[in-house]
Design a protein around this motif. Structure first.
Motif, short mmCIF file in Angstrom:
data_model
loop_
_atom_site.label_atom_id
_atom_site.label_comp_id
_atom_site.label_asym_id
_atom_site.label_seq_id
_atom_site.Cartn_x
_atom_site.Cartn_y
_atom_site.Cartn_z
N THR A 115 0.84 -1.20 0.00
CA THR A 115 0.00 0.00 0.00
C THR A 115 0.88 1.25 0.00
N LEU A 116 1.97 1.23 0.77
CA LEU A 116 2.88 2.39 0.76
C LEU A 116 3.50 2.57 -0.62
N LEU A 117 3.88 1.44 -1.27
CA LEU A 117 4.42 1.52 -2.64
C LEU A 117 3.40 2.17 -3.57
N THR A 118 2.14 1.79 -3.39
CA THR A 118 1.09 2.30 -4.27
C THR A 118 0.88 3.79 -4.04
N VAL A 119 0.82 4.20 -2.78
CA VAL A 119 0.60 5.62 -2.50
C VAL A 119 1.77 6.44 -3.05
N PHE A 120 2.99 5.92 -2.90
CA PHE A 120 4.17 6.61 -3.42
C PHE A 120 4.09 6.74 -4.95
N THR A 121 3.83 5.62 -5.62
CA THR A 121 3.82 5.62 -7.08
C THR A 121 2.70 6.50 -7.63
N GLY B 298 -8.09 11.72 -4.95
CA GLY B 298 -7.67 12.60 -3.85
C GLY B 298 -8.47 12.30 -2.58
N LEU B 299 -9.80 12.19 -2.72
CA LEU B 299 -10.65 11.94 -1.55
C LEU B 299 -10.37 10.54 -0.98
N SER B 300 -10.13 9.59 -1.88
CA SER B 300 -9.85 8.22 -1.45
C SER B 300 -8.56 8.18 -0.62
N LEU B 301 -7.54 8.93 -1.06
CA LEU B 301 -6.26 8.90 -0.34
C LEU B 301 -6.40 9.51 1.06
N VAL B 302 -7.23 10.55 1.19
CA VAL B 302 -7.44 11.14 2.52
C VAL B 302 -8.07 10.09 3.45
N MET B 303 -9.08 9.39 2.93
CA MET B 303 -9.76 8.39 3.78
C MET B 303 -8.84 7.19 4.06
N LEU B 304 -8.03 6.83 3.06
CA LEU B 304 -7.09 5.72 3.25
C LEU B 304 -6.06 6.08 4.32
N GLY B 305 -5.61 7.33 4.33
CA GLY B 305 -4.63 7.78 5.33
C GLY B 305 -5.21 7.72 6.73
N LEU B 306 -6.44 8.27 6.89
CA LEU B 306 -7.09 8.26 8.21
C LEU B 306 -7.39 6.83 8.66
N GLY B 307 -7.97 6.05 7.75
CA GLY B 307 -8.33 4.67 8.08
C GLY B 307 -7.10 3.83 8.34
N GLY B 308 -6.04 4.07 7.59
CA GLY B 308 -4.79 3.32 7.78
C GLY B 308 -4.19 3.59 9.14
N ALA B 309 -4.26 4.86 9.58
CA ALA B 309 -3.73 5.21 10.90
C ALA B 309 -4.49 4.46 11.99
N GLY B 310 -5.83 4.39 11.85
CA GLY B 310 -6.63 3.62 12.81
C GLY B 310 -6.30 2.14 12.74
N GLY B 311 -6.02 1.67 11.54
CA GLY B 311 -5.71 0.25 11.35
C GLY B 311 -4.47 -0.18 12.12
N LEU B 312 -3.51 0.75 12.30
CA LEU B 312 -2.30 0.41 13.05
C LEU B 312 -2.66 -0.01 14.48
N PHE C 103 -13.19 0.64 3.53
CA PHE C 103 -13.88 0.00 2.40
C PHE C 103 -14.95 0.90 1.80
N ALA C 104 -15.96 1.25 2.63
CA ALA C 104 -17.07 2.05 2.09
C ALA C 104 -16.58 3.43 1.67
N GLY C 105 -15.49 3.90 2.31
CA GLY C 105 -14.94 5.20 1.95
C GLY C 105 -13.95 5.11 0.82
N SER C 106 -12.70 4.76 1.13
CA SER C 106 -11.64 4.91 0.13
C SER C 106 -11.78 3.94 -1.04
N VAL C 107 -12.37 2.76 -0.84
CA VAL C 107 -12.49 1.80 -1.95
C VAL C 107 -13.75 2.09 -2.79
N VAL C 108 -14.89 2.23 -2.11
CA VAL C 108 -16.15 2.38 -2.86
C VAL C 108 -16.16 3.68 -3.67
N TRP D 224 -20.32 11.82 -0.82
CA TRP D 224 -19.94 10.51 -0.27
C TRP D 224 -18.79 10.68 0.73
N PHE D 225 -17.83 11.51 0.35
CA PHE D 225 -16.66 11.75 1.21
C PHE D 225 -17.08 12.40 2.53
#
Ligand code: CU
Length: 541
Positions: free
Chosen positions: A291-297, A332-346, A371-376, A408-409
């Motif tokens: 996921t970090l590789l993907t966000v970087f690329t 852009g909106l997906s990455l914001v939600m992925l960042g917040l959700g990823g931090a919680g995931g830790l 899922f419902a946020g960054s993926v959907v 949605w965001f």
């Protein structure tokens, strides 16, 4: 126009119809147990609704999107008709029939076991058989993806498989293996119980087998969004993919690492030893790498696009991006939600910290944000991107589509941030009602009401999505041209053979599963004291 367009459209329409109905249930559930409702909800109806919402949105909706998008990628990136379209339609019908069977069983009130269907709770056999049919239907798709890539490779020796196809086939193989855990659980433990052939069940073994599926299924939902990140977004933004090889590396790492980490869902289960819990924590941390590789690329690709469009300075390229294009905005909106959700995931993934949030509303907030946020939100963007190629009409309108994505965001943040907070305050998840007059709960009431308002914002966004897709089937026809994919900066450089096929990685995936799951599953066969009697669903008011 895209080849197999009827097939792709059928998948997308059924997916979004299922989605829209489930969002109605979700909004109702949030309202019914909030202080806004003004009295306890009907618990029996509540659990039916939760089961239908989870079953439809976990097993039916993302599966149909992965299938439909996969077919679209296959015919457009390989630039030839789909081989085995008859089987593809058969798979579609199986998903449709399976979904109807499961959801009707839930509607009838006999199967309120929630989408995780943990025994000893036992539903009507129709519920489980429906899920099995839907999964088997999706396996038709998975096999067709592998078959089409192999056939293309045989006729194009030495050529590189297009990245979109590579990622899609990686996902198909991941899904084939991921679904095996729950399939074994249903066939050998749950169906005999549901049919009354056995009277007791080993709940520990059942939960272990389910965890095999439960984590990696999330990556099955996620990878269509990642395929869009790598192959559609850079081009829509007006640039190039920063690295094709990085994309392939991320996809094969998901294949190997996504699956054998599901015991992080069983941290509180006594039948799993702490050594295996720790092992799965370590591998869960490792799966953050792709996921970090993907966000970087992705960020690098967007920077290339922004600079090609005249953006200057350290961050000037961000403002130069075409934010009025739905797929760029969604990213852009997906990455914001992925960042917040990823931090919680830790927090969820760490063996010790998890106990502070285990089985609280925090967990529900986490997976809705991811899922419902960054993926959907990327599913919406994929549909908007494909629609002109499927219908021959332009999207009506891109402005409305951007509004839908923003709603949605915003709705998803308003729903999930309060859930995280009340989770930290100790609110258990999966409760039909709370007694808001209880002083200990009073502080949570306003947060729960706020999140219920977010549920209606999401409902509005879902309605808008359907309106846009329906409206875009009318009006003047325009030639949409072929669906094309981003070119990569490293397109000309040689590709290692291991990154042009998936056999090695499938071998590693199976080997790592054996290491991480072999003993925890095997112990189910010699620990005999875990079995308990079946429990049918009865909810007293
Ligand atoms: Cu997980």
């Amino acid at each position: 126009m895209l080849a197999s367009r009827r097939l792709v459209l059928a998948h997308f329409w059924l997916a979004f119809a299922t989605f829209a109905g489930s969002v109605v249930l979700g909004a109702w559930q949030m309202w019914a147990r909030s202080p806004l409702h003004g009295g306890p909800a009907d618990a029996e109806l509540y659990y039916r609704a939760v089961t239908a919402h989870g079953t439809a949105l976990a097993y039916v909706f993302p599966t149909l999107i992965a299938m439909g998008f996969g077919y679209a990628v296959c015919v457009s990136a390989l630039d030839r008709p789909l081989r085995g379209e008859g089987f593809a339609w058969a798979g579609f019908v199986l998903v449709l029939v399976g979904a109807l069977m499961s959801l009707l069983a839930v509607a009838a009130g006999s199967s309120s076991v929630l989408y995780t269907f943990y025994p000893p709770l036992t539903a009507s056999p129709f519920y489980y058989v429906g899920i099995v049919l839907a999964v088997v239907g999706s396996w038709f798709w998975a096999v067709l993806m592998v078959y089409n890539m192999r056939a293309w490779k045989q006729e194009h020796p030495g050529e590189r498989v297009p990245l979109a196809v590579f990622g899609t086939v990686a996902n198909a193989l991941l899904w084939l293996w991921t679904a095996v855990g729950a399939a074994l659980e249903i066939l050998f433990l749950i169906l005999p119980l549901a049919f009354g052939w056995t009277t007791t069940v080993d709940v520990g073994l059942a939960r272990t087998l389910f965890s095999w599926t439960l984590h990696a299924i999330v990556y099955f939902w996620l990878l269509p969004a990642y395929v869009a990140f790598y192959t559609l977004v850079p081009q829509a933004a007006g640039g190039r993919l920063y690295s094709d090889r990085m994309g392939r590396t991320a996809f094969v790492l998901f294949l190997v690492l996504a699956m054998p980490i599901g015991i992080h869902h069983l941290f509180a289960d006594p039948h799993i030893g702490e050594g295996f819990k720790f092992l799965h924590t370590v591998f869960t941390a490792a799966v953050a790498i792709p996921t970090l590789l993907t966000v970087f690329t992705l960020t690098a690709s967007l920077e290339v696009a922004g600079r090609l469009r005249g953006g200057r300075g350290l961050l000037g390229w961000v403002g130069a991006l075409p934010w009025d294009r739905p797929i760029v905005l969604a990213t852009g909106l997906s990455l914001v939600m992925l960042g917040l959700g990823g931090a919680g995931g830790l927090i969820n993934m760490s063996y010790t910290l998890d106990s502070t949030v285990h089985n609280t509303q925090w967990v529900t907030g986490h997976f809705h944000l991811i899922f419902a946020g960054s993926v959907v939100i990327m599913y919406f963007a994929i549909a908007y991107e494909l629609w002109p190629h499927l219908t021959g009409h332009p999207l009506r309108s891109t402005k409305l589509a951007c509004l839908q994505l923003w709603l949605w965001f915003i709705g998803m943040l308003v729903v999930t941030l309060p859930w995280h907070l009340v989770g930290l305050m100790g609110q258990p998840r999966r409760m039909a009602y709370y007694d808001w007059s209880e002083p200990g709960l009073a502080a949570q009431g306003p947060l729960v009401s706020a999140s219920a308002v977010g549920g209606f914002v999401l409902l509005l966004s879902a309605v808008l999505l359907i309106v846009i897709l329906v409206r875009s089937r009318r009006g003047e026809k325009v030639g949409a041209g072929a669906l094309t994919y981003a070119r990569a900066l490293d397109d000309g450089s040689p590709l290692p053979r291991a990154l042009n096929g998936l056999a090695v990685w499938v071998g590693l995936m199976i080997a790592l599963t054996a290491v991480n799951y072999g003993y925890p599953i095997a112990q189910g066969f010699f620990l005999q004291h875990n079995t308990v009697p079946a429990q049918t669903v009865t909810i007293s008011p």
